[in-house]
Design a protein around this motif. Structure first.
Motif, PDB file in Angstrom:
ATOM      1  N   ARG A  72       1.574   1.354 -15.741  1.00 17.51           N
ATOM      2  CA  ARG A  72       0.958   1.903 -14.514  1.00 17.51           C
ATOM      3  C   ARG A  72      -0.447   2.368 -14.872  1.00 17.51           C
ATOM      4  N   GLN A  73      -1.478   1.778 -14.247  1.00 23.36           N
ATOM      5  CA  GLN A  73      -2.829   2.006 -14.718  1.00 23.36           C
ATOM      6  C   GLN A  73      -3.837   2.057 -13.577  1.00 23.36           C
ATOM      7  N   TYR A  74      -5.031   2.542 -13.904  1.00 21.00           N
ATOM      8  CA  TYR A  74      -6.150   2.506 -12.971  1.00 21.00           C
ATOM      9  C   TYR A  74      -6.702   1.094 -12.870  1.00 21.00           C
ATOM     10  N   ASP A  75      -7.340   0.800 -11.723  1.00 20.46           N
ATOM     11  CA  ASP A  75      -7.941  -0.514 -11.531  1.00 20.46           C
ATOM     12  C   ASP A  75      -9.381  -0.527 -12.058  1.00 20.46           C
ATOM     13  N   SER A  76     -10.048  -1.679 -11.922  1.00 23.06           N
ATOM     14  CA  SER A  76     -11.412  -1.832 -12.433  1.00 23.06           C
ATOM     15  C   SER A  76     -12.429  -1.055 -11.609  1.00 23.06           C
ATOM     16  N   VAL A 125      -4.451  -7.395 -13.982  1.00 23.18           N
ATOM     17  CA  VAL A 125      -3.571  -8.271 -13.215  1.00 23.18           C
ATOM     18  C   VAL A 125      -2.275  -7.507 -12.981  1.00 23.18           C
ATOM     19  N   SER A 126      -1.892  -7.342 -11.714  1.00 28.87           N
ATOM     20  CA  SER A 126      -0.667  -6.616 -11.360  1.00 28.87           C
ATOM     21  C   SER A 126       0.353  -7.602 -10.804  1.00 28.87           C
ATOM     22  N   LEU A 127       1.554  -7.557 -11.340  1.00 28.31           N
ATOM     23  CA  LEU A 127       2.614  -8.481 -10.943  1.00 28.31           C
ATOM     24  C   LEU A 127       3.501  -7.837  -9.890  1.00 28.31           C
ATOM     25  N   GLY A 128       3.747  -8.557  -8.806  1.00 27.59           N
ATOM     26  CA  GLY A 128       4.522  -7.988  -7.709  1.00 27.59           C
ATOM     27  C   GLY A 128       5.992  -7.800  -8.026  1.00 27.59           C
ATOM     28  N   SER A 178       3.442  -1.685  -4.051  1.00 27.99           N
ATOM     29  CA  SER A 178       2.124  -2.293  -4.172  1.00 27.99           C
ATOM     30  C   SER A 178       1.039  -1.227  -4.267  1.00 27.99           C
ATOM     31  N   ILE A 179      -0.212  -1.645  -4.354  1.00 27.60           N
ATOM     32  CA  ILE A 179      -1.318  -0.764  -4.713  1.00 27.60           C
ATOM     33  C   ILE A 179      -1.449   0.459  -3.802  1.00 27.60           C
ATOM     34  N   LEU A 180      -1.240   0.329  -2.495  1.00 28.52           N
ATOM     35  CA  LEU A 180      -1.406   1.447  -1.572  1.00 28.52           C
ATOM     36  C   LEU A 180      -0.137   2.252  -1.363  1.00 28.52           C
ATOM     37  N   ASN A 181       0.965   1.846  -2.004  1.00 32.01           N
ATOM     38  CA  ASN A 181       2.257   2.502  -1.784  1.00 32.01           C
ATOM     39  C   ASN A 181       3.068   2.472  -3.079  1.00 32.01           C
ATOM     40  N   SER A 182       2.442   2.934  -4.168  1.00 33.06           N
ATOM     41  CA  SER A 182       3.024   2.738  -5.499  1.00 33.06           C
ATOM     42  C   SER A 182       3.677   3.985  -6.075  1.00 33.06           C
ATOM     43  N   ASN A 183       3.817   5.045  -5.278  1.00 33.15           N
ATOM     44  CA  ASN A 183       4.439   6.265  -5.779  1.00 33.15           C
ATOM     45  C   ASN A 183       5.948   6.271  -5.528  1.00 33.15           C
ATOM     46  N   ASN A 185       0.974  -0.435 -10.263  1.00 31.74           N
ATOM     47  CA  ASN A 185       2.168  -0.564 -11.101  1.00 31.74           C
ATOM     48  C   ASN A 185       2.206  -1.930 -11.780  1.00 31.74           C
ATOM     49  N   SER A 186       3.015  -2.055 -12.826  1.00 37.95           N
ATOM     50  CA  SER A 186       3.303  -3.339 -13.486  1.00 37.95           C
ATOM     51  C   SER A 186       2.019  -4.122 -13.759  1.00 37.95           C
ATOM     52  N   THR A 187       1.088  -3.474 -14.448  1.00 37.90           N
ATOM     53  CA  THR A 187      -0.261  -4.020 -14.609  1.00 37.90           C
ATOM     54  C   THR A 187      -0.587  -4.317 -16.065  1.00 37.90           C
ATOM     55  N   VAL A 188      -1.238  -5.462 -16.269  1.00 37.44           N
ATOM     56  CA  VAL A 188      -1.812  -5.835 -17.561  1.00 37.44           C
ATOM     57  C   VAL A 188      -3.318  -5.643 -17.448  1.00 37.44           C
TER      58      VAL A 188
END
Length: 389
Positions: free
Chosen positions: A123-127, A181-184, A224-229, A162-165
């Motif tokens: 679980r990480q921050y985006d660019s 890259v985040s995998l669904g 997903s990105i806007l609902n990842s909690n 979530n689930s991010t490389v």
């Protein structure tokens, strides 16, 4: 006795060697203050009875309260294993932040090389956060009550992936770059809830400039990105019409930022374009927000500083006048450092809204993480203490 001393010497050598090769750090920030909100929304029996609200708060400060663990193990040859586990906390109640997610701020593990960069998973921050974020007032100085309305462009990293490389490059004479890259994780639907981001930053002397791009599919789906909690996200009226029933099937953000350092003074600017694309509720139309920010900081002494921001955010009309909304926002921060780890500050934000929101109702003010106001203008003021450990 001599054998015991020899054994103790050997154990001490191994302990010193292990300490040199592996590190683990406990760290955190506690930010607690008294806050007043002039127009907090409060609906009772279907009627808005909102108004002035006083509270003790630790989530809307200059930096959200948190604690975390970070570690590294030297693997040799300039390579090391790294990890971070970081949890948001509500000091007022002791509860987890980020909707009750245990390690909601960050949770990742990976490998880092001094010459090749790092690759991390979790679980990480985006660019946008990694390269543009610190040019914005909210991430650099003011925190969540000074971010762009609803943090639509994620410049203040409200939303984690979530689930991010993630790949992050080393520093090439001031140039850094990377991507995620985040995998669904949805069986049979490879692209659903997946996404990626790219970014780069160049800093040389007093000048810095960055750019980032992000695209996510099904951005409001759970996970997903806007609902990842851990708990589902409630969207505000400025974008809930695009993310509720028959939501947008993709989210695109383009943003750039820069700054110039004059010594005791520093100025910065951020621009972003946010698009909710192929909105089912509006027959496949897209909604676009453009946001413009100018900010500055001046240090009177090493301990005393003042910083300010102006932000203008404009939404386009999707159908008729729905979505034709405008936001003007001003923020001010006065900070005084009592030591290297402790400071006290005053923070204030004022915002006005006009036009028609994404729901078709009159647009209301929407300061940071506080949600919809009870009307079209809102002010928030905070006096707080900020301590790092």
């Amino acid at each position: 006795m001599r054998k015991s001393l020899f054994a103790l010497s050997i154990l001490s050598t191994f302990a010193a060697s292990a300490h040199a090769q592996s590190t683990m750090t406990l760290y955190g920030i506690l930010d607690e203050g008294v806050m007043i909100n002039t127009n907090a929304k409060n609906v009772v029996n279907g009627k808005n009875v909102g108004g002035r609200q006083f509270s003790i708060d630790s989530n809307a400060g200059t930096q959200g309260s948190r604690w975390g663990l970070r570690g590294a193990e030297d693997l040799g040859g300039g390579m090391k294993a790294i990890f971070v586990l970081e949890s948001g906390i509500n000091v007022s109640t002791g509860a987890f932040g980020q909707g009750g997610t245990a390690f909601g701020r960050q949770a990742f593990v990976g490998l880092a090389s001094s010459s090749l960069g790092s690759v991390t998973l979790g679980r990480q921050y985006d660019s946008i956060n990694d390269y543009v974020g610190n040019y914005g007032f909210a991430a650099a100085y003011g925190g969540s009550t000074t971010e762009h309305p609803g943090d639509l462009d994620n410049v203040n990293h409200t939303f984690r992936a979530n689930s991010t490389v993630k790949y992050a490059s080393p520093n090439f004479n001031g140039l850094t770059f990377g991507g995620t890259v985040s995998l669904g994780g949805v069986a049979g639907e490879v692209s659903q809830s997946s996404g990626y981001s790219l970014g780069a930053n160049y800093g040389h002397g007093p000048v810095g400039i960055a750019v980032a791009y992000e695209l996510f599919r099904n951005p409001s789906a759970l996970g997903s990105i806007l609902n990842s909690n851990a708990s589902a996200t409630t969207f505000n009226s400025l974008n809930s019409g695009y993310l509720g029933t028959k939501p947008a099937n993709s989210l695109q953000i383009i943003t750039t930022g820069g700054s110039y350092d004059f010594g005791p003074a520093k100025i910065g600017a951020v621009y972003s374009n946010t698009r909710y694309m192929n909105i089912g509720a509006f027959g496949g139309a897209s909604a676009t927000f453009n946001s413009y920010e100018l900010n500055g900081l001046y240090r009177f002494t090493p301990a005393l500083s003042i910083a300010g921001e102006y932000n203008y955010t404009k939404g386009n009309a999707v159908r008729g006048d729905i979505g034709d909304q405008k936001y003007n926002q001003f923020s001010l921060l006065i900070d005084y450092a009592l030591s290297k780890r402790t400071d006290v500050y005053f923070l204030g934000t004022f915002q006005t809204a006009s036009g028609t929101s994404s729901t078709g109702a009159a647009a209301v003010a929407d300061i940071g993480s506080l949600g919809d106001s009870s009307n079209n203008h809102q002010a928030v003021a905070r006096i707080a203490i900020h301590h790092k450990f």
